[in-house]
Scaffold this motif. Structure first.
Motif, mmCIF file in Angstrom:
data_model
loop_
_atom_site.group_PDB
_atom_site.id
_atom_site.type_symbol
_atom_site.label_atom_id
_atom_site.label_comp_id
_atom_site.label_asym_id
_atom_site.label_seq_id
_atom_site.Cartn_x
_atom_site.Cartn_y
_atom_site.Cartn_z
ATOM 1 N N LEU A 38 -10.145 -11.533 -6.740
ATOM 2 C CA LEU A 38 -9.220 -10.612 -6.090
ATOM 3 C C LEU A 38 -9.783 -9.192 -6.110
ATOM 4 N N GLU A 39 -9.871 -8.582 -4.955
ATOM 5 C CA GLU A 39 -10.382 -7.222 -4.832
ATOM 6 C C GLU A 39 -9.284 -6.228 -4.471
ATOM 7 N N ILE A 40 -8.308 -6.665 -3.675
ATOM 8 C CA ILE A 40 -7.231 -5.778 -3.224
ATOM 9 C C ILE A 40 -5.892 -6.450 -3.483
ATOM 10 N N LEU A 41 -5.012 -5.746 -4.172
ATOM 11 C CA LEU A 41 -3.641 -6.197 -4.365
ATOM 12 C C LEU A 41 -2.716 -5.107 -3.837
ATOM 13 N N SER A 42 -1.938 -5.450 -2.849
ATOM 14 C CA SER A 42 -0.960 -4.509 -2.313
ATOM 15 C C SER A 42 0.426 -5.106 -2.510
ATOM 16 N N ALA A 43 1.197 -4.497 -3.380
ATOM 17 C CA ALA A 43 2.543 -4.975 -3.677
ATOM 18 C C ALA A 43 3.529 -3.813 -3.651
ATOM 19 N N ALA A 44 3.334 -2.926 -2.707
ATOM 20 C CA ALA A 44 4.175 -1.732 -2.595
ATOM 21 C C ALA A 44 5.567 -2.101 -2.096
ATOM 22 N N HIS A 45 6.505 -1.244 -2.396
ATOM 23 C CA HIS A 45 7.884 -1.367 -1.923
ATOM 24 C C HIS A 45 8.545 -2.668 -2.349
ATOM 25 N N ASN A 46 8.344 -3.021 -3.601
ATOM 26 C CA ASN A 46 9.041 -4.132 -4.226
ATOM 27 C C ASN A 46 9.874 -3.571 -5.370
ATOM 28 N N GLU A 47 10.358 -4.410 -6.228
ATOM 29 C CA GLU A 47 11.168 -3.976 -7.369
ATOM 30 C C GLU A 47 10.437 -4.251 -8.679
ATOM 31 N N ILE A 58 -9.199 -9.269 -14.188
ATOM 32 C CA ILE A 58 -9.689 -9.335 -12.808
ATOM 33 C C ILE A 58 -10.660 -8.176 -12.616
ATOM 34 N N ARG A 59 -11.910 -8.419 -12.867
ATOM 35 C CA ARG A 59 -12.932 -7.371 -12.874
ATOM 36 C C ARG A 59 -13.277 -6.842 -11.487
ATOM 37 N N LYS A 60 -13.133 -7.657 -10.446
ATOM 38 C CA LYS A 60 -13.516 -7.246 -9.092
ATOM 39 C C LYS A 60 -12.451 -6.412 -8.398
ATOM 40 N N CYS A 61 -11.252 -6.371 -8.953
ATOM 41 C CA CYS A 61 -10.149 -5.676 -8.293
ATOM 42 C C CYS A 61 -10.418 -4.176 -8.278
ATOM 43 N N SER A 62 -10.596 -3.654 -7.079
ATOM 44 C CA SER A 62 -10.927 -2.235 -6.946
ATOM 45 C C SER A 62 -9.780 -1.418 -6.376
ATOM 46 N N SER A 63 -8.740 -2.092 -5.886
ATOM 47 C CA SER A 63 -7.640 -1.365 -5.262
ATOM 48 C C SER A 63 -6.319 -2.078 -5.525
ATOM 49 N N ILE A 64 -5.406 -1.385 -6.189
ATOM 50 C CA ILE A 64 -4.071 -1.902 -6.435
ATOM 51 C C ILE A 64 -3.075 -0.897 -5.891
ATOM 52 N N HIS A 65 -2.234 -1.350 -4.982
ATOM 53 C CA HIS A 65 -1.227 -0.481 -4.362
ATOM 54 C C HIS A 65 0.155 -0.926 -4.825
ATOM 55 N N ILE A 66 0.719 -0.149 -5.733
ATOM 56 C CA ILE A 66 2.064 -0.439 -6.219
ATOM 57 C C ILE A 66 2.803 0.888 -6.305
ATOM 58 N N TYR A 67 3.671 1.084 -5.369
ATOM 59 C CA TYR A 67 4.474 2.292 -5.345
ATOM 60 C C TYR A 67 5.767 1.975 -4.626
ATOM 61 N N SER A 68 6.702 2.897 -4.718
ATOM 62 C CA SER A 68 8.003 2.675 -4.110
ATOM 63 C C SER A 68 8.519 3.983 -3.549
ATOM 64 N N ARG A 69 9.199 3.873 -2.447
ATOM 65 C CA ARG A 69 9.913 5.030 -1.902
ATOM 66 C C ARG A 69 11.338 4.924 -2.390
#
Length: 75
Positions: A38-47, A58-69
């Motif tokens: 896994l290189e990119i995980l995008s889980a934005a706008h969840n709870e 997960i050593r290859k993961c270079s981008s994790i998007h977890i944020y909320s409005r």
């Protein structure tokens, strides 16, 4: 459905990009750490309140998007 997919996510060893945004997820499965490519995980706008601690493996993961409005309700 997203929940059914998450039940099998640990078996997807070659998975590189995972987009789970806007699904009202409260947690991610610990088995996500088995997706070692896994290189990119995008889980934005969840709870989500936290990520599985096993994800540090997960050593290859270079981008994790977890944020909320956050939207405050007006009473």
């Amino acid at each position: 459905s997203v929940l059914l997919f998450l039940c099998f996510v640990g078996e997807l060893y070659d998975l590189e990009d995972l987009y789970l945004s806007d699904n009202k997820l409260k947690s991610l499965p610990d088995e996500l750490a088995l997706c070692t490519n896994l290189e990119i995980l995008s889980a934005a706008h969840n709870e989500l309140e936290m990520l599985p601690v096993e994800m540090v493996n997960i050593r290859k993961c270079s981008s994790i998007h977890i944020y909320s409005r956050r939207q405050d309700s007006i009473a």
